[in-house]
Design a protein around this motif. Sequence first.
Motif, short mmCIF file in Angstrom:
data_model
loop_
_atom_site.label_atom_id
_atom_site.label_comp_id
_atom_site.label_asym_id
_atom_site.label_seq_id
_atom_site.Cartn_x
_atom_site.Cartn_y
_atom_site.Cartn_z
N PRO A 114 0.82 -1.23 0.00
CA PRO A 114 0.00 0.00 0.00
C PRO A 114 0.85 1.28 0.00
N VAL A 115 2.00 1.23 0.67
CA VAL A 115 2.88 2.40 0.71
C VAL A 115 3.47 2.65 -0.68
N VAL A 116 3.89 1.58 -1.33
CA VAL A 116 4.45 1.69 -2.68
C VAL A 116 3.40 2.24 -3.65
N GLN A 117 2.19 1.76 -3.53
CA GLN A 117 1.11 2.25 -4.41
C GLN A 117 0.88 3.74 -4.21
N ARG A 118 0.85 4.18 -2.96
CA ARG A 118 0.66 5.62 -2.68
C ARG A 118 1.83 6.44 -3.18
N LEU A 119 3.04 5.91 -2.99
CA LEU A 119 4.23 6.60 -3.46
C LEU A 119 4.18 6.78 -4.98
N ARG A 120 3.89 5.69 -5.67
CA ARG A 120 3.84 5.74 -7.14
C ARG A 120 2.73 6.63 -7.66
N SER A 121 1.61 6.67 -6.96
CA SER A 121 0.49 7.47 -7.46
C SER A 121 0.62 8.96 -7.12
N ASN A 122 1.45 9.29 -6.13
CA ASN A 122 1.56 10.68 -5.71
C ASN A 122 2.87 11.37 -6.06
N ILE A 123 3.93 10.60 -6.29
CA ILE A 123 5.25 11.18 -6.55
C ILE A 123 5.73 10.72 -7.93
N PRO A 124 6.06 11.65 -8.81
CA PRO A 124 6.55 11.27 -10.13
C PRO A 124 7.82 10.41 -10.05
N SER A 125 8.02 9.53 -11.01
CA SER A 125 9.12 8.56 -10.96
C SER A 125 10.49 9.22 -10.83
N GLY A 126 10.72 10.33 -11.42
CA GLY A 126 12.03 10.98 -11.32
C GLY A 126 12.28 11.67 -9.99
N GLU A 127 11.27 11.73 -9.14
CA GLU A 127 11.40 12.45 -7.87
C GLU A 127 11.33 11.53 -6.65
N ARG A 128 11.10 10.24 -6.85
CA ARG A 128 10.86 9.32 -5.73
C ARG A 128 12.08 9.13 -4.85
N SER A 129 13.24 8.97 -5.44
CA SER A 129 14.45 8.76 -4.62
C SER A 129 14.71 9.96 -3.71
N LYS A 130 14.60 11.16 -4.27
CA LYS A 130 14.81 12.36 -3.47
C LYS A 130 13.75 12.47 -2.38
N PHE A 131 12.52 12.16 -2.72
CA PHE A 131 11.43 12.21 -1.76
C PHE A 131 11.70 11.28 -0.57
N VAL A 132 12.07 10.04 -0.88
CA VAL A 132 12.36 9.06 0.18
C VAL A 132 13.58 9.49 0.99
N ALA A 133 14.63 9.96 0.31
CA ALA A 133 15.84 10.41 1.01
C ALA A 133 15.52 11.57 1.95
N ASP A 134 14.70 12.51 1.50
CA ASP A 134 14.32 13.64 2.35
C ASP A 134 13.55 13.18 3.59
N LEU A 135 12.63 12.25 3.39
CA LEU A 135 11.86 11.74 4.54
C LEU A 135 12.77 11.03 5.54
N ILE A 136 13.68 10.22 5.05
CA ILE A 136 14.60 9.50 5.94
C ILE A 136 15.48 10.50 6.68
N SER A 137 16.01 11.49 5.97
CA SER A 137 16.86 12.50 6.61
C SER A 137 16.12 13.24 7.71
N LYS A 138 14.88 13.63 7.43
CA LYS A 138 14.09 14.35 8.44
C LYS A 138 13.83 13.48 9.66
N LYS A 139 13.52 12.21 9.44
CA LYS A 139 13.25 11.30 10.55
C LYS A 139 14.50 11.09 11.39
N LEU A 140 15.66 10.92 10.74
CA LEU A 140 16.91 10.74 11.47
C LEU A 140 17.28 11.99 12.25
N GLN A 141 17.05 13.15 11.66
CA GLN A 141 17.32 14.41 12.35
C GLN A 141 16.44 14.55 13.59
#
Length: 71
Positions: free
Chosen positions: A10-37
């Motif tokens: 379900p998470v992958v489906q939401r990611l694919r439907s809401n974030i364009p393919s060229g932006e997914r890696s950056k989106f995930v990296a930003d979320l991980i960075s924020k969580k770690l911070q």
Amino acid sequence: MKVTFELPPPVVQRLRSNIPSGERSKFVADLISKKLQKQGNALEFAAQKANTLRKVNRDMKDWEALNEYED
């Protein structure tokens, strides 16, 4: 760097439907960075708070005094 991990479908489906393919890696990296911070800040805050407790400070001084004799 390329990293492989699993996400629930379900998470992958939401990611694919809401974030364009060229932006997914950056989106995930930003979320991980924020969580770690956020986690790092919470640990730092807890350590600072613990260092202000009188009993903790007293115990730390006792441990430091014991360590002086070990050298």
